[in-house]
Design a protein around this motif. Structure first.
Motif, PDB file in Angstrom:
ATOM      1  N   VAL A  12      -6.809 -14.658 -24.718  1.00 62.69           N
ATOM      2  CA  VAL A  12      -5.729 -15.234 -25.515  1.00 62.69           C
ATOM      3  C   VAL A  12      -6.299 -15.799 -26.814  1.00 62.69           C
ATOM      4  N   ALA A  13      -5.417 -16.026 -27.786  1.00 64.66           N
ATOM      5  CA  ALA A  13      -5.821 -16.624 -29.056  1.00 64.66           C
ATOM      6  C   ALA A  13      -6.171 -18.095 -28.839  1.00 64.66           C
ATOM      7  N   GLU A  14      -6.937 -18.654 -29.758  1.00 62.97           N
ATOM      8  CA  GLU A  14      -7.428 -20.028 -29.646  1.00 62.97           C
ATOM      9  C   GLU A  14      -6.345 -21.087 -29.447  1.00 62.97           C
ATOM     10  N   ALA A  15      -5.240 -21.032 -30.151  1.00 60.84           N
ATOM     11  CA  ALA A  15      -4.231 -22.098 -30.105  1.00 60.84           C
ATOM     12  C   ALA A  15      -3.067 -21.776 -29.168  1.00 60.84           C
ATOM     13  N   THR A  16      -3.286 -20.941 -28.164  1.00 58.68           N
ATOM     14  CA  THR A  16      -2.212 -20.542 -27.257  1.00 58.68           C
ATOM     15  C   THR A  16      -1.792 -21.707 -26.366  1.00 58.68           C
ATOM     16  N   THR A  17      -0.482 -21.899 -26.257  1.00 59.86           N
ATOM     17  CA  THR A  17       0.050 -22.932 -25.365  1.00 59.86           C
ATOM     18  C   THR A  17       0.409 -22.307 -24.024  1.00 59.86           C
ATOM     19  N   VAL A  18       0.614 -23.160 -23.050  1.00 59.16           N
ATOM     20  CA  VAL A  18       1.031 -22.682 -21.735  1.00 59.16           C
ATOM     21  C   VAL A  18       2.352 -21.913 -21.863  1.00 59.16           C
ATOM     22  N   ALA A  19       3.307 -22.471 -22.596  1.00 55.97           N
ATOM     23  CA  ALA A  19       4.618 -21.819 -22.758  1.00 55.97           C
ATOM     24  C   ALA A  19       4.480 -20.447 -23.415  1.00 55.97           C
ATOM     25  N   ALA A  20       3.655 -20.348 -24.448  1.00 49.68           N
ATOM     26  CA  ALA A  20       3.462 -19.066 -25.141  1.00 49.68           C
ATOM     27  C   ALA A  20       2.799 -18.043 -24.223  1.00 49.68           C
ATOM     28  N   ASP A  29      11.983 -18.047 -17.555  1.00 50.31           N
ATOM     29  CA  ASP A  29      12.081 -19.424 -18.047  1.00 50.31           C
ATOM     30  C   ASP A  29      12.271 -20.430 -16.919  1.00 50.31           C
ATOM     31  N   ARG A  30      12.825 -20.001 -15.833  1.00 51.06           N
ATOM     32  CA  ARG A  30      13.127 -20.901 -14.710  1.00 51.06           C
ATOM     33  C   ARG A  30      12.523 -20.343 -13.421  1.00 51.06           C
ATOM     34  N   GLY A  31      12.364 -21.222 -12.446  1.00 56.15           N
ATOM     35  CA  GLY A  31      11.930 -20.782 -11.124  1.00 56.15           C
ATOM     36  C   GLY A  31      10.440 -20.568 -10.980  1.00 56.15           C
ATOM     37  N   ILE A  32       9.645 -21.188 -11.853  1.00 57.16           N
ATOM     38  CA  ILE A  32       8.192 -21.070 -11.721  1.00 57.16           C
ATOM     39  C   ILE A  32       7.557 -22.457 -11.789  1.00 57.16           C
ATOM     40  N   ALA A  33       6.381 -22.559 -11.193  1.00 53.74           N
ATOM     41  CA  ALA A  33       5.582 -23.781 -11.267  1.00 53.74           C
ATOM     42  C   ALA A  33       4.210 -23.380 -11.797  1.00 53.74           C
ATOM     43  N   VAL A  34       3.601 -24.287 -12.569  1.00 57.55           N
ATOM     44  CA  VAL A  34       2.316 -23.991 -13.192  1.00 57.55           C
ATOM     45  C   VAL A  34       1.331 -25.109 -12.884  1.00 57.55           C
ATOM     46  N   SER A  44       7.679 -30.339 -19.143  1.00 61.24           N
ATOM     47  CA  SER A  44       7.658 -31.135 -20.378  1.00 61.24           C
ATOM     48  C   SER A  44       6.306 -31.091 -21.088  1.00 61.24           C
ATOM     49  N   ARG A  45       5.262 -30.602 -20.402  1.00 57.44           N
ATOM     50  CA  ARG A  45       3.929 -30.525 -21.008  1.00 57.44           C
ATOM     51  C   ARG A  45       3.467 -29.081 -21.233  1.00 57.44           C
ATOM     52  N   TRP A  46       4.389 -28.133 -21.173  1.00 51.91           N
ATOM     53  CA  TRP A  46       4.023 -26.733 -21.376  1.00 51.91           C
ATOM     54  C   TRP A  46       3.643 -26.426 -22.819  1.00 51.91           C
ATOM     55  N   ALA A  47       3.800 -27.375 -23.726  1.00 48.84           N
ATOM     56  CA  ALA A  47       3.355 -27.196 -25.112  1.00 48.84           C
ATOM     57  C   ALA A  47       1.858 -27.487 -25.233  1.00 48.84           C
ATOM     58  N   THR A  48       1.209 -27.809 -24.111  1.00 53.30           N
ATOM     59  CA  THR A  48      -0.227 -28.078 -24.073  1.00 53.30           C
ATOM     60  C   THR A  48      -1.007 -26.839 -24.486  1.00 53.30           C
ATOM     61  N   THR A  49      -1.980 -27.018 -25.361  1.00 49.24           N
ATOM     62  CA  THR A  49      -2.847 -25.918 -25.795  1.00 49.24           C
ATOM     63  C   THR A  49      -3.914 -25.676 -24.731  1.00 49.24           C
ATOM     64  N   LEU A  50      -4.121 -24.419 -24.419  1.00 49.57           N
ATOM     65  CA  LEU A  50      -5.118 -24.053 -23.413  1.00 49.57           C
ATOM     66  C   LEU A  50      -6.530 -24.115 -23.995  1.00 49.57           C
ATOM     67  N   SER A  51      -7.496 -24.344 -23.132  1.00 45.64           N
ATOM     68  CA  SER A  51      -8.894 -24.347 -23.564  1.00 45.64           C
ATOM     69  C   SER A  51      -9.627 -23.186 -22.900  1.00 45.64           C
ATOM     70  N   ASP A  52     -10.725 -22.774 -23.509  1.00 46.91           N
ATOM     71  CA  ASP A  52     -11.514 -21.663 -22.995  1.00 46.91           C
ATOM     72  C   ASP A  52     -11.938 -21.961 -21.554  1.00 46.91           C
TER      73      ASP A  52
END
Length: 65
Positions: A12-20, A29-34, A44-52
């Motif tokens: 994934v790209a460097e600034a990818t969020t969980v939602a992206a 969009d619904r019915g999943i857990a992460v 509410s925290r799916w805008a979190t950027t992923l790390s390597d």
């Protein structure tokens, strides 16, 4: 960067969020857990950027009987 989604390596790209990431992989969009690195991540925290090297577990709710 490389992350693991349900034990599969994904690039994934460097600034990818969980939602992206979820959208790009076709998850609904619904019915999943992460969980990220073994901690449940509220929607509410799916805008979190992923790390390597992050490890995600995505679980889809299934109905049936």
């Amino acid at each position: 960067m490389i992350i693991n989604v349900n034990e599969k390596q994904v690039e994934v790209a460097e600034a990818t969020t969980v939602a992206a990431l979820l959208a790009s992989m076709g998850y609904p969009d619904r019915g999943i857990a992460v969980a990220v690195d073994q901690a449940v991540l509220p929607r509410s925290r799916w805008a979190t950027t992923l790390s390597d090297g992050a490890r995600l577990e995505v679980v889809t709710a299934v109905q049936g009987g």
